[in-house]
Design an enzyme around this catalytic site. Structure first.
Site, PDB file in Angstrom:
ATOM      1  CB  CYS A  43      -0.915   0.018   1.226  1.00  0.00           C
ATOM      2  SG  CYS A  43      -2.135  -1.311   1.224  1.00  0.00           S
TER       3      CYS A  43
ATOM      4  NE  ARG B  26      -3.281  -0.019  -3.120  1.00  0.00           N
ATOM      5  CZ  ARG B  26      -2.478  -0.977  -3.513  1.00  0.00           C
ATOM      6  NH1 ARG B  26      -1.230  -0.698  -3.835  1.00  0.00           N
ATOM      7  NH2 ARG B  26      -2.898  -2.225  -3.605  1.00  0.00           N
TER       8      ARG B  26
END
Length: 292
Positions: free
Chosen positions: A187, A233
Protein backbone atom coordinates in the site's frame (compact mmCIF):
# COMPACT_ATOMS: atom_id res chain seq x y z
CA UNK A 1 11.12 0.60 -42.16
CA UNK A 2 8.75 -0.80 -39.54
CA UNK A 3 10.10 -2.97 -36.67
CA UNK A 4 8.32 -6.06 -38.02
CA UNK A 5 9.92 -5.62 -41.45
CA UNK A 6 13.32 -5.20 -39.83
CA UNK A 7 12.88 -8.46 -37.94
CA UNK A 8 12.14 -10.26 -41.21
CA UNK A 9 15.21 -8.84 -42.98
CA UNK A 10 18.59 -10.54 -43.31
CA UNK A 11 20.20 -7.92 -41.06
CA UNK A 12 18.07 -9.16 -38.20
CA UNK A 13 19.56 -12.69 -38.15
CA UNK A 14 22.36 -11.92 -35.65
CA UNK A 15 19.78 -10.23 -33.41
CA UNK A 16 17.48 -13.24 -33.56
CA UNK A 17 20.38 -15.45 -32.46
CA UNK A 18 21.05 -13.07 -29.58
CA UNK A 19 17.36 -13.06 -28.66
CA UNK A 20 17.27 -16.85 -28.53
CA UNK A 21 20.36 -16.84 -26.31
CA UNK A 22 18.91 -14.23 -23.93
CA UNK A 23 15.61 -16.13 -23.70
CA UNK A 24 17.42 -19.40 -22.99
CA UNK A 25 19.56 -17.73 -20.33
CA UNK A 26 16.96 -15.60 -18.56
CA UNK A 27 13.85 -17.66 -19.32
CA UNK A 28 14.11 -19.75 -16.13
CA UNK A 29 14.74 -16.58 -14.12
CA UNK A 30 11.59 -14.85 -15.31
CA UNK A 31 9.57 -18.06 -15.09
CA UNK A 32 10.51 -18.23 -11.42
CA UNK A 33 9.63 -14.56 -10.92
CA UNK A 34 6.23 -14.90 -12.60
CA UNK A 35 5.38 -17.88 -10.40
CA UNK A 36 6.94 -16.46 -7.25
CA UNK A 37 7.95 -12.95 -6.31
CA UNK A 38 6.07 -11.17 -9.10
CA UNK A 39 2.81 -12.82 -8.07
CA UNK A 40 2.87 -10.93 -4.74
CA UNK A 41 1.33 -7.50 -4.17
CA UNK A 42 4.62 -5.85 -3.24
CA UNK A 43 6.37 -6.94 -6.47
CA UNK A 44 3.40 -7.06 -8.84
CA UNK A 45 4.81 -4.17 -10.84
CA UNK A 46 7.63 -6.35 -12.23
CA UNK A 47 5.75 -7.80 -15.23
CA UNK A 48 4.41 -4.36 -16.12
CA UNK A 49 7.89 -2.83 -16.12
CA UNK A 50 9.23 -5.77 -18.17
CA UNK A 51 6.47 -5.42 -20.78
CA UNK A 52 6.97 -1.66 -21.09
CA UNK A 53 10.75 -2.12 -21.35
CA UNK A 54 10.34 -4.61 -24.19
CA UNK A 55 7.94 -2.21 -25.92
CA UNK A 56 10.40 0.69 -25.56
CA UNK A 57 13.20 -1.45 -27.03
CA UNK A 58 10.90 -2.46 -29.90
CA UNK A 59 10.09 1.20 -30.64
CA UNK A 60 13.80 1.99 -30.84
CA UNK A 61 14.54 -0.81 -33.31
CA UNK A 62 14.20 1.26 -36.54
CA UNK A 63 16.47 4.04 -35.19
CA UNK A 64 18.89 1.42 -33.95
CA UNK A 65 19.22 -0.30 -37.31
CA UNK A 66 19.46 3.04 -39.12
CA UNK A 67 22.34 4.25 -36.96
CA UNK A 68 25.90 3.69 -38.25
CA UNK A 69 27.53 0.56 -36.88
CA UNK A 70 30.84 1.08 -35.07
CA UNK A 71 31.39 -2.09 -32.99
CA UNK A 72 33.43 -1.80 -29.81
CA UNK A 73 34.40 -5.45 -29.20
CA UNK A 74 36.98 -4.83 -26.47
CA UNK A 75 34.67 -2.92 -24.11
CA UNK A 76 31.71 -5.04 -25.21
CA UNK A 77 33.30 -8.39 -24.38
CA UNK A 78 34.67 -7.03 -21.10
CA UNK A 79 31.18 -5.94 -20.07
CA UNK A 80 29.79 -9.26 -21.33
CA UNK A 81 32.11 -11.25 -19.07
CA UNK A 82 31.24 -9.06 -16.09
CA UNK A 83 27.51 -9.46 -16.76
CA UNK A 84 27.95 -13.22 -17.12
CA UNK A 85 29.79 -13.43 -13.80
CA UNK A 86 27.11 -11.31 -12.14
CA UNK A 87 24.41 -13.60 -13.52
CA UNK A 88 26.26 -16.74 -12.46
CA UNK A 89 26.75 -15.42 -8.93
CA UNK A 90 23.12 -14.37 -8.62
CA UNK A 91 21.78 -17.61 -10.09
CA UNK A 92 23.96 -19.89 -7.99
CA UNK A 93 23.45 -17.97 -4.73
CA UNK A 94 19.80 -17.06 -5.34
CA UNK A 95 20.53 -13.31 -5.30
CA UNK A 96 17.84 -11.79 -7.53
CA UNK A 97 19.47 -8.37 -7.40
CA UNK A 98 22.44 -9.79 -9.34
CA UNK A 99 20.58 -12.38 -11.40
CA UNK A 100 17.90 -10.04 -12.76
CA UNK A 101 20.10 -6.94 -12.68
CA UNK A 102 22.68 -8.60 -14.94
CA UNK A 103 20.23 -8.35 -17.85
CA UNK A 104 20.91 -4.63 -18.30
CA UNK A 105 24.72 -4.91 -18.66
CA UNK A 106 24.21 -8.05 -20.76
CA UNK A 107 22.08 -6.19 -23.31
CA UNK A 108 24.51 -3.27 -23.19
CA UNK A 109 27.43 -5.60 -23.89
CA UNK A 110 25.67 -7.15 -26.89
CA UNK A 111 24.96 -3.67 -28.25
CA UNK A 112 28.61 -2.66 -27.92
CA UNK A 113 29.80 -5.85 -29.63
CA UNK A 114 27.38 -5.66 -32.57
CA UNK A 115 26.72 -1.93 -33.03
CA UNK A 116 28.92 0.23 -30.79
CA UNK A 117 28.48 3.04 -28.29
CA UNK A 118 26.43 5.36 -30.50
CA UNK A 119 23.74 2.72 -30.92
CA UNK A 120 23.84 1.92 -27.21
CA UNK A 121 22.97 5.54 -26.41
CA UNK A 122 19.67 5.08 -28.25
CA UNK A 123 18.69 2.43 -25.71
CA UNK A 124 19.73 4.27 -22.55
CA UNK A 125 16.20 5.06 -21.40
CA UNK A 126 14.73 1.58 -22.05
CA UNK A 127 17.68 0.01 -20.24
CA UNK A 128 17.40 2.48 -17.35
CA UNK A 129 13.64 1.84 -17.17
CA UNK A 130 14.36 -1.88 -16.94
CA UNK A 131 16.14 -1.32 -13.61
CA UNK A 132 12.77 -0.69 -11.94
CA UNK A 133 11.90 -4.39 -12.23
CA UNK A 134 15.05 -5.53 -10.36
CA UNK A 135 14.03 -6.79 -6.87
CA UNK A 136 15.87 -5.07 -4.04
CA UNK A 137 17.21 -6.93 -0.97
CA UNK A 138 14.61 -7.26 1.79
CA UNK A 139 16.72 -5.46 4.47
CA UNK A 140 17.10 -2.43 2.18
CA UNK A 141 13.38 -2.41 1.39
CA UNK A 142 12.44 -2.68 5.07
CA UNK A 143 14.81 0.11 6.12
CA UNK A 144 13.60 2.51 3.43
CA UNK A 145 9.92 1.55 3.57
CA UNK A 146 9.20 2.06 7.27
CA UNK A 147 9.49 5.89 7.30
CA UNK A 148 7.29 6.10 4.20
CA UNK A 149 4.62 3.86 5.72
CA UNK A 150 4.64 5.92 8.91
CA UNK A 151 4.24 9.16 6.96
CA UNK A 152 1.43 7.77 4.77
CA UNK A 153 -0.35 6.37 7.83
CA UNK A 154 -0.11 9.71 9.64
CA UNK A 155 -1.47 11.73 6.72
CA UNK A 156 -4.29 9.24 6.04
CA UNK A 157 -5.30 9.27 9.71
CA UNK A 158 -5.26 13.07 9.84
CA UNK A 159 -7.42 13.40 6.73
CA UNK A 160 -10.02 10.86 7.89
CA UNK A 161 -10.09 12.25 11.44
CA UNK A 162 -10.68 15.75 10.04
CA UNK A 163 -13.52 14.31 7.94
CA UNK A 164 -15.18 13.03 11.14
CA UNK A 165 -14.35 9.31 10.97
CA UNK A 166 -13.63 7.38 14.21
CA UNK A 167 -10.01 6.58 13.45
CA UNK A 168 -6.82 6.23 15.46
CA UNK A 169 -3.29 5.12 14.65
CA UNK A 170 -0.56 3.11 16.30
CA UNK A 171 2.56 3.13 14.15
CA UNK A 172 1.46 1.84 10.75
CA UNK A 173 -1.75 0.25 12.08
CA UNK A 174 -4.97 2.20 11.54
CA UNK A 175 -8.00 1.52 13.73
CA UNK A 176 -11.27 2.70 12.17
CA UNK A 177 -14.48 1.62 13.87
CA UNK A 178 -14.18 -2.12 14.62
CA UNK A 179 -11.53 -2.71 11.95
CA UNK A 180 -7.75 -2.66 12.03
CA UNK A 181 -5.71 -2.05 8.89
CA UNK A 182 -1.98 -2.56 8.51
CA UNK A 183 -0.38 -0.15 6.07
CA UNK A 184 1.75 -2.76 4.33
CA UNK A 185 4.49 -2.51 1.71
CA UNK A 186 1.97 -3.09 -1.06
CA UNK A 187 0.00 0.00 0.00
CA UNK A 188 2.77 2.45 0.78
CA UNK A 189 6.04 0.66 0.18
CA UNK A 190 9.24 1.42 -1.64
CA UNK A 191 8.27 -0.77 -4.58
CA UNK A 192 5.04 1.18 -5.03
CA UNK A 193 7.05 4.39 -5.05
CA UNK A 194 9.43 2.89 -7.64
CA UNK A 195 6.50 1.89 -9.81
CA UNK A 196 5.03 5.38 -9.71
CA UNK A 197 8.46 6.88 -10.41
CA UNK A 198 8.74 4.58 -13.43
CA UNK A 199 5.30 5.70 -14.59
CA UNK A 200 6.32 9.35 -14.31
CA UNK A 201 9.60 8.82 -16.14
CA UNK A 202 7.77 6.94 -18.88
CA UNK A 203 5.41 9.89 -19.24
CA UNK A 204 8.39 12.25 -19.54
CA UNK A 205 9.99 10.04 -22.18
CA UNK A 206 6.83 9.81 -24.26
CA UNK A 207 6.02 13.55 -24.03
CA UNK A 208 9.63 14.61 -24.76
CA UNK A 209 9.52 18.28 -23.77
CA UNK A 210 12.22 20.45 -25.29
CA UNK A 211 12.56 22.51 -22.10
CA UNK A 212 15.09 20.92 -19.76
CA UNK A 213 13.81 23.00 -16.83
CA UNK A 214 10.31 21.66 -17.42
CA UNK A 215 11.54 18.07 -17.53
CA UNK A 216 13.61 18.45 -14.36
CA UNK A 217 10.78 20.17 -12.48
CA UNK A 218 8.29 17.48 -13.43
CA UNK A 219 10.77 14.72 -12.54
CA UNK A 220 11.21 16.25 -9.06
CA UNK A 221 7.44 16.58 -8.61
CA UNK A 222 7.00 12.85 -9.29
CA UNK A 223 8.19 12.14 -5.72
CA UNK A 224 5.44 14.13 -3.89
CA UNK A 225 2.93 12.94 -6.50
CA UNK A 226 3.84 9.33 -5.70
CA UNK A 227 3.47 9.98 -1.97
CA UNK A 228 0.09 11.66 -2.47
CA UNK A 229 -1.13 8.76 -4.62
CA UNK A 230 -0.12 6.34 -1.86
CA UNK A 231 -2.11 8.37 0.68
CA UNK A 232 -5.14 8.29 -1.64
CA UNK A 233 -4.91 4.51 -1.91
CA UNK A 234 -4.72 4.02 1.85
CA UNK A 235 -7.64 6.40 2.42
CA UNK A 236 -9.73 4.59 -0.21
CA UNK A 237 -8.96 1.17 1.30
CA UNK A 238 -9.77 2.44 4.79
CA UNK A 239 -13.11 3.86 3.67
CA UNK A 240 -13.97 0.67 1.78
CA UNK A 241 -13.22 -1.42 4.87
CA UNK A 242 -15.20 0.90 7.16
CA UNK A 243 -18.31 1.07 4.97
CA UNK A 244 -18.35 -2.41 3.37
CA UNK A 245 -16.44 -4.63 5.77
CA UNK A 246 -13.06 -6.32 5.97
CA UNK A 247 -13.75 -8.82 3.20
CA UNK A 248 -14.45 -6.02 0.72
CA UNK A 249 -11.29 -4.19 1.73
CA UNK A 250 -9.09 -7.27 1.31
CA UNK A 251 -10.86 -8.71 -1.73
CA UNK A 252 -11.64 -7.36 -5.18
CA UNK A 253 -11.84 -3.76 -4.03
CA UNK A 254 -8.23 -3.97 -2.81
CA UNK A 255 -7.18 -4.45 -6.43
CA UNK A 256 -9.52 -1.65 -7.42
CA UNK A 257 -7.75 0.63 -4.94
CA UNK A 258 -4.50 -0.25 -6.71
CA UNK A 259 -6.01 0.98 -9.97
CA UNK A 260 -7.07 4.16 -8.17
CA UNK A 261 -3.46 4.61 -7.05
CA UNK A 262 -2.04 4.57 -10.57
CA UNK A 263 -4.89 6.56 -12.10
CA UNK A 264 -4.50 9.23 -9.42
CA UNK A 265 -0.73 9.37 -9.99
CA UNK A 266 -1.18 9.66 -13.75
CA UNK A 267 -3.81 12.39 -13.44
CA UNK A 268 -1.68 14.37 -10.98
CA UNK A 269 1.33 14.02 -13.27
CA UNK A 270 -0.65 15.36 -16.24
CA UNK A 271 -2.08 18.18 -14.09
CA UNK A 272 1.39 19.12 -12.82
CA UNK A 273 2.71 19.09 -16.39
CA UNK A 274 -0.16 21.36 -17.51
CA UNK A 275 0.54 23.80 -14.69
CA UNK A 276 4.26 23.85 -15.49
CA UNK A 277 3.46 24.47 -19.17
CA UNK A 278 1.15 27.36 -18.23
CA UNK A 279 3.78 28.91 -15.95
CA UNK A 280 6.47 28.56 -18.63
CA UNK A 281 4.16 30.16 -21.23
CA UNK A 282 3.38 33.09 -18.92
CA UNK A 283 7.06 33.52 -18.05
CA UNK A 284 8.09 33.40 -21.72
CA UNK A 285 5.42 35.96 -22.60
CA UNK A 286 6.63 38.34 -19.91
CA UNK A 287 10.25 37.88 -21.02
CA UNK A 288 9.35 38.73 -24.63
CA UNK A 289 7.37 41.78 -23.48
CA UNK A 290 10.27 42.99 -21.35
CA UNK A 291 12.70 42.52 -24.25
CA UNK A 292 10.43 44.39 -26.68
Amino acid sequence: MQPLQLVQSAAARPWLIVLVGVLAMYGPTFWGLFNGLWSTDSQGHGPIVLAISVWLLWRRLPDLMASPAAPAPRSGWTLFVLALLLYALGRSQDILLFEVGSLVPMISAVMLILRGGASLKLLLFPLFFMLFMVPLPAPVVDALTQPMKLAVSYVAESLLYTAGYPISRSGVILQIGPYQLLVADACAGLQTLFTLEALGLLYLNLIRHESMARNVTLAILIVPISFTANVIRVVVLTLITYHFGDEAGQGFLHGFAGMVLFMAALMMTILADSLIRAVVAIWSGRSRSATA
